[in-house]
Design a protein around this motif. Sequence first.
Motif, PDB file in Angstrom:
ATOM      1  N   ILE A 256      54.153 -45.402  -5.072  1.00  0.00           N
ATOM      2  CA  ILE A 256      52.997 -45.985  -5.775  1.00  0.00           C
ATOM      3  C   ILE A 256      53.073 -45.698  -7.268  1.00  0.00           C
ATOM      4  CG2 ILE A 256      51.554 -45.785  -3.704  1.00  0.00           C
ATOM      5  CD1 ILE A 256      50.079 -43.466  -5.134  1.00  0.00           C
ATOM      6  N   GLY A 257      53.713 -44.585  -7.660  1.00  0.00           N
ATOM      7  CA  GLY A 257      53.730 -44.187  -9.058  1.00  0.00           C
ATOM      8  C   GLY A 257      54.525 -45.120  -9.937  1.00  0.00           C
ATOM      9  N   GLY A 258      55.790 -45.331  -9.601  1.00  0.00           N
ATOM     10  CA  GLY A 258      56.643 -46.168 -10.429  1.00  0.00           C
ATOM     11  C   GLY A 258      56.153 -47.598 -10.496  1.00  0.00           C
ATOM     12  N   LEU A 259      55.753 -48.151  -9.342  1.00  0.00           N
ATOM     13  CA  LEU A 259      55.303 -49.533  -9.336  1.00  0.00           C
ATOM     14  C   LEU A 259      54.007 -49.688 -10.133  1.00  0.00           C
ATOM     15  CD1 LEU A 259      55.629 -52.241  -6.820  1.00  0.00           C
ATOM     16  CD2 LEU A 259      53.298 -51.724  -7.480  1.00  0.00           C
ATOM     17  N   THR A 260      53.068 -48.766  -9.955  1.00  0.00           N
ATOM     18  CA  THR A 260      51.799 -48.867 -10.667  1.00  0.00           C
ATOM     19  C   THR A 260      51.997 -48.761 -12.172  1.00  0.00           C
ATOM     20  OG1 THR A 260      50.558 -47.941  -8.795  1.00  0.00           O
ATOM     21  CG2 THR A 260      49.519 -47.833 -10.966  1.00  0.00           C
ATOM     22  N   LEU A 261      52.743 -47.770 -12.621  1.00  0.00           N
ATOM     23  CA  LEU A 261      52.900 -47.544 -14.059  1.00  0.00           C
ATOM     24  C   LEU A 261      53.679 -48.665 -14.735  1.00  0.00           C
ATOM     25  CD1 LEU A 261      53.599 -43.702 -14.033  1.00  0.00           C
ATOM     26  CD2 LEU A 261      51.464 -44.866 -14.589  1.00  0.00           C
ATOM     27  N   GLY A 262      54.466 -49.425 -13.953  1.00  0.00           N
ATOM     28  CA  GLY A 262      55.191 -50.550 -14.521  1.00  0.00           C
ATOM     29  C   GLY A 262      54.386 -51.827 -14.583  1.00  0.00           C
ATOM     30  N   GLY A 263      53.203 -51.837 -13.998  1.00  0.00           N
ATOM     31  CA  GLY A 263      52.356 -53.030 -13.973  1.00  0.00           C
ATOM     32  C   GLY A 263      51.918 -53.359 -12.566  1.00  0.00           C
ATOM     33  N   GLY A 264      52.892 -53.546 -11.683  1.00  0.00           N
ATOM     34  CA  GLY A 264      52.585 -53.676 -10.267  1.00  0.00           C
ATOM     35  C   GLY A 264      52.309 -55.086  -9.781  1.00  0.00           C
ATOM     36  N   MET A 265      53.296 -55.681  -9.094  1.00  0.00           N
ATOM     37  CA  MET A 265      53.119 -56.991  -8.465  1.00  0.00           C
ATOM     38  C   MET A 265      53.060 -56.816  -6.956  1.00  0.00           C
ATOM     39  SD  MET A 265      55.854 -59.227 -10.637  1.00  0.00           S
ATOM     40  CE  MET A 265      55.904 -59.143 -12.425  1.00  0.00           C
ATOM     41  N   GLY A 266      52.461 -57.802  -6.285  1.00  0.00           N
ATOM     42  CA  GLY A 266      52.373 -57.748  -4.834  1.00  0.00           C
ATOM     43  C   GLY A 266      51.652 -58.959  -4.287  1.00  0.00           C
ATOM     44  N   TRP A 267      51.474 -58.974  -2.973  1.00  0.00           N
ATOM     45  CA  TRP A 267      50.900 -60.126  -2.291  1.00  0.00           C
ATOM     46  C   TRP A 267      49.463 -60.428  -2.711  1.00  0.00           C
ATOM     47  CZ3 TRP A 267      53.574 -63.617   0.278  1.00  0.00           C
ATOM     48  CH2 TRP A 267      54.799 -63.276   0.841  1.00  0.00           C
ATOM     49  N   LEU A 268      48.749 -59.473  -3.265  1.00  0.00           N
ATOM     50  CA  LEU A 268      47.352 -59.692  -3.646  1.00  0.00           C
ATOM     51  C   LEU A 268      47.174 -60.039  -5.116  1.00  0.00           C
ATOM     52  CD1 LEU A 268      45.561 -56.776  -1.708  1.00  0.00           C
ATOM     53  CD2 LEU A 268      45.762 -59.185  -1.035  1.00  0.00           C
ATOM     54  N   MET A 269      48.268 -60.190  -5.876  1.00  0.00           N
ATOM     55  CA  MET A 269      48.115 -60.292  -7.331  1.00  0.00           C
ATOM     56  C   MET A 269      47.441 -61.585  -7.775  1.00  0.00           C
ATOM     57  SD  MET A 269      52.066 -60.733  -8.574  1.00  0.00           S
ATOM     58  CE  MET A 269      53.183 -61.925  -7.816  1.00  0.00           C
ATOM     59  N   GLY A 270      47.595 -62.675  -7.027  1.00  0.00           N
ATOM     60  CA  GLY A 270      46.924 -63.901  -7.412  1.00  0.00           C
ATOM     61  C   GLY A 270      45.416 -63.780  -7.333  1.00  0.00           C
ATOM     62  N   LYS A 271      44.948 -63.052  -6.340  1.00  0.00           N
ATOM     63  CA  LYS A 271      43.508 -62.918  -6.114  1.00  0.00           C
ATOM     64  C   LYS A 271      42.906 -61.748  -6.872  1.00  0.00           C
ATOM     65  CE  LYS A 271      40.136 -63.016  -2.335  1.00  0.00           C
ATOM     66  NZ  LYS A 271      39.968 -63.045  -0.850  1.00  0.00           N
ATOM     67  N   HIS A 272      43.664 -60.641  -6.991  1.00  0.00           N
ATOM     68  CA  HIS A 272      43.092 -59.425  -7.558  1.00  0.00           C
ATOM     69  C   HIS A 272      43.846 -58.868  -8.763  1.00  0.00           C
ATOM     70  CE1 HIS A 272      40.250 -59.334  -4.310  1.00  0.00           C
ATOM     71  NE2 HIS A 272      41.203 -59.262  -3.400  1.00  0.00           N
ATOM     72  N   GLY A 273      44.841 -59.581  -9.266  1.00  0.00           N
ATOM     73  CA  GLY A 273      45.556 -59.141 -10.450  1.00  0.00           C
ATOM     74  C   GLY A 273      46.644 -58.138 -10.146  1.00  0.00           C
ATOM     75  N   TYR A 274      47.274 -57.640 -11.200  1.00  0.00           N
ATOM     76  CA  TYR A 274      48.317 -56.633 -11.061  1.00  0.00           C
ATOM     77  C   TYR A 274      47.712 -55.315 -10.554  1.00  0.00           C
ATOM     78  CZ  TYR A 274      51.238 -59.620 -14.112  1.00  0.00           C
ATOM     79  OH  TYR A 274      51.955 -60.649 -14.653  1.00  0.00           O
TER      80      TYR A 274
END
Length: 329
Positions: free
Chosen positions: A95-113
């Motif tokens: 969770i650390g590396g992905l979050t601090l880099g911005g963070g993409m995922g299946w929910l990003m269209g609805k809830h953002g990075y």
Amino acid sequence: LIARCADVADVIAAVNFARDNQLLLAVRGGAHSAAGYGTCDGGMVVDLRALKGVWVDPQRQVARAQAGAVWGELDAETQAFGLATTGGMISNTGIGGLTLGGGMGWLMGKHGYTVDNLRALDVVTADGSFLTASADENPDLFWALRGGGGNFGVVTSFEYQLHEAGPIILGGMVLHPLDQARSVLTFYREFSSNLPDEAEAYAALLTTPDGIPVIALLLGYNGPIDEGERVLAPARRFGTPLVDLVQPMPYVARQSMLDQGNAVHGIQRYWKSGFTETISDELLDVLIEGAGSFSSPMSAILIFHIHGAGTRVPVSETAVGLRGAKWDC
């Protein structure tokens, strides 16, 4: 040296030791770093894997997680209450590396990075200070940590805003033979450009586990199943697919459906990516030519369409400078 930290006190001691001895410092969370930032030569690694606590407040829809947790562990806790936040597409991503880099995922269209859903972080800075960063406390550090990577300290815990998601959602893949890549990608370019925030569509040129080269459409919908069936129907009806695997599934199953080949430690891999605001015919030629000459069955080319809530956040709001609709190749 590797400092296997058991608590925040250990992290502070490790940072102080590295500074006093002028050691290069790397931070290891889930060890999924494409750039290799989770290790270093001739220095010290602060290993956070033992810090795995996750606490969920379902009434406030907030989760607090220590920096050694991976997305599969966070998802398991939040899904106990039918909640989630934008997280990685591979379940053992830290969770650390992905979050601090911005963070993409299946929910990003609805809830953002992922960073758009951060409420606060605890961080040990280079001078050994322990600080909390939020909109109200150390706001400049809060801004920098949301997309600035691990450059500003060792984050020991994250507080996320959660949203209703699952436990059953619509998701899966539609596979076509690789010789259909041109028509499928041409369709994908148009289809993914006109999706509602709730829908996600990605494309991948890859080889199946049984050795068949394919072009895959990776589809998901974050809302009512019947509405998702309607929105994703064109992508499932297009062409003559080898197989349509899109179906209602547990949220955690969609979060881990790309694990095979991507969630295995010890594979010697090289990754590279870039953003484009358009997918030109010339780019399609390059992608298809590349997929036709893969040197390994584990090679893949993936295209993630970035749209929706994350693209509407002002560019100055966080250290993530790349806002606006685009594709990540």
